[in-house]
Scaffold this active site. Structure first.
Site, mmCIF file in Angstrom:
data_model
loop_
_atom_site.group_PDB
_atom_site.id
_atom_site.type_symbol
_atom_site.label_atom_id
_atom_site.label_comp_id
_atom_site.label_asym_id
_atom_site.label_seq_id
_atom_site.Cartn_x
_atom_site.Cartn_y
_atom_site.Cartn_z
ATOM 1 N N GLU A 89 -18.017 11.172 -29.946
ATOM 2 C CA GLU A 89 -17.057 11.764 -31.273
ATOM 3 C C GLU A 89 -16.451 11.256 -31.826
ATOM 4 O OE1 GLU A 89 -15.760 14.714 -28.956
ATOM 5 O OE2 GLU A 89 -17.262 16.097 -28.595
ATOM 6 N N GLU A 120 -24.869 5.887 -8.596
ATOM 7 C CA GLU A 120 -23.660 4.983 -8.756
ATOM 8 C C GLU A 120 -23.786 4.191 -6.983
ATOM 9 O OE1 GLU A 120 -21.271 8.257 -6.041
ATOM 10 O OE2 GLU A 120 -22.002 8.920 -8.007
#
Length: 308
Positions: A89, A120
């Site tokens: 964004e 992870e």
């Protein structure tokens, strides 16, 4: 015979059982939503407590970008997805160059849509990735609700070895005492409405932290004027209309004058803005902006014009 995979007991408030929500599955729908909403209302206060540390991270990021370096986000699961969203964004909102911010997600692009098993937990993968991607002078911000995600911590350690400055966003107060980074932003959101579901309050807090962090960085770098998005890209009809509205609000000039200024500036909102506020022609306005790294107020000062 199936060999069970390693299990790790995570000592974090986010994993605890919330005494305020133990009857969640017995409640009518509206009450379920009210309970969740009551927990969500605790998040902004927790973020507020971490603002001094967040300010330190903003200043480190601004220093990196002004020095020609980059800002890296590193996360897994919800944290990594929120980081990727924040980066996506920045270009349309602030016309940020594509190489200013980069998000690294455990498991790569596939993990943005579906979970990648054990990604992870791979500290070596995180370290290898940042060894390739980061350099001295960069700022690397890790995000992990538990404060212990191996991929993130491995990446941060590698970044520090390279000479980058580092920060950690965590929802576990205990991680603040052990993290080997330059700044720890600890947002203590406590136990989730559904125990261990860190996509809830922890995720909401990280969304708030990331939005505030990147917005503040853009403000400090002159990508706004007052509270207006003067660096935005007008890529559709709605945004072209917003560009004219911003120009009118910032200058007090009418629609026709603003439209003519934008045309003379080849659609560059900042150039049109400096032109209208200073009286300098578009060429001089563009030159002043170039010499002040696109900072409208500084360009106006150079031209001897007062900001509104």
């Amino acid at each position: 015979m199936t060999v069970p995979q390693q299990a790790v007991y995570v000592d974090s408030p986010t994993e605890g059982r919330n005494p305020r929500t133990t009857g969640l599955d017995t409640l009518p729908t509206l009450e379920v939503l009210r309970v969740i909403n009551a927990e969500d209302r605790l998040v902004p206060g927790a973020v507020a407590e971490a603002l001094p540390q967040l300010a330190e991270a903003v200043d480190l990021a601004v220093e990196a970008l002004r020095g020609g370096h980059r800002v890296h986000y590193v996360g897994a699961g919800t944290s990594g997805r929120l980081a990727s969203l924040d980066v996506a964004e920045l270009a349309p909102t602030f016309n940020a160059p594509a190489d200013w911010f980069v998000a690294h997600h455990a498991g790569g692009n596939q993990a943005l849509r579906t979970a990648v098993e054990n990604a992870e937990d791979d500290a070596a993968a995180g370290a290898a990735l940042l060894t390739r991607e980061a350099e001295a002078g960069d700022f690397v911000l890790g995000l992990t609700a538990s404060g212990r995600t191996p991929f993130v911590l491995g990446a941060l350690s590698a970044a520090r070895r390279l000479g980058a400055t580092t920060g950690l966003v965590s929802n576990n107060p205990m991680s603040a005492r052990t993290a080997d980074v330059d700044v720890v932003i600890c947002v203590d959101t406590g136990p989730e409405a559904v125990a261990g579901s860190t996509r809830m309050k922890a995720g909401t807090s990280q969304k708030l932290v990331l939005t505030a962090f990147s917005t503040a960085v853009m403000v400090k770098l002159g990508r706004t004027y007052s509270n207006l998005m003067v660096s935005m890209r007008a890529t559709n009809a709605k945004l072209r209309g917003r560009t004219l509205r911003i120009l009118r609000e910032a200058t007090g000039f009418g629609l026709q004058e603003c439209a003519e200024a934008l045309t003379a500036a080849n659609g560059d909102l900042k150039v049109a803005l400096v032109h209208l506020l200073s009286g300098a022609d578009s060429e001089r306005a563009a030159k002043a902006l170039s010499e002040t790294n696109g900072h409208v107020r500084n360009a106006l000062d150079m031209l001897g014009a007062a900001a509104r």
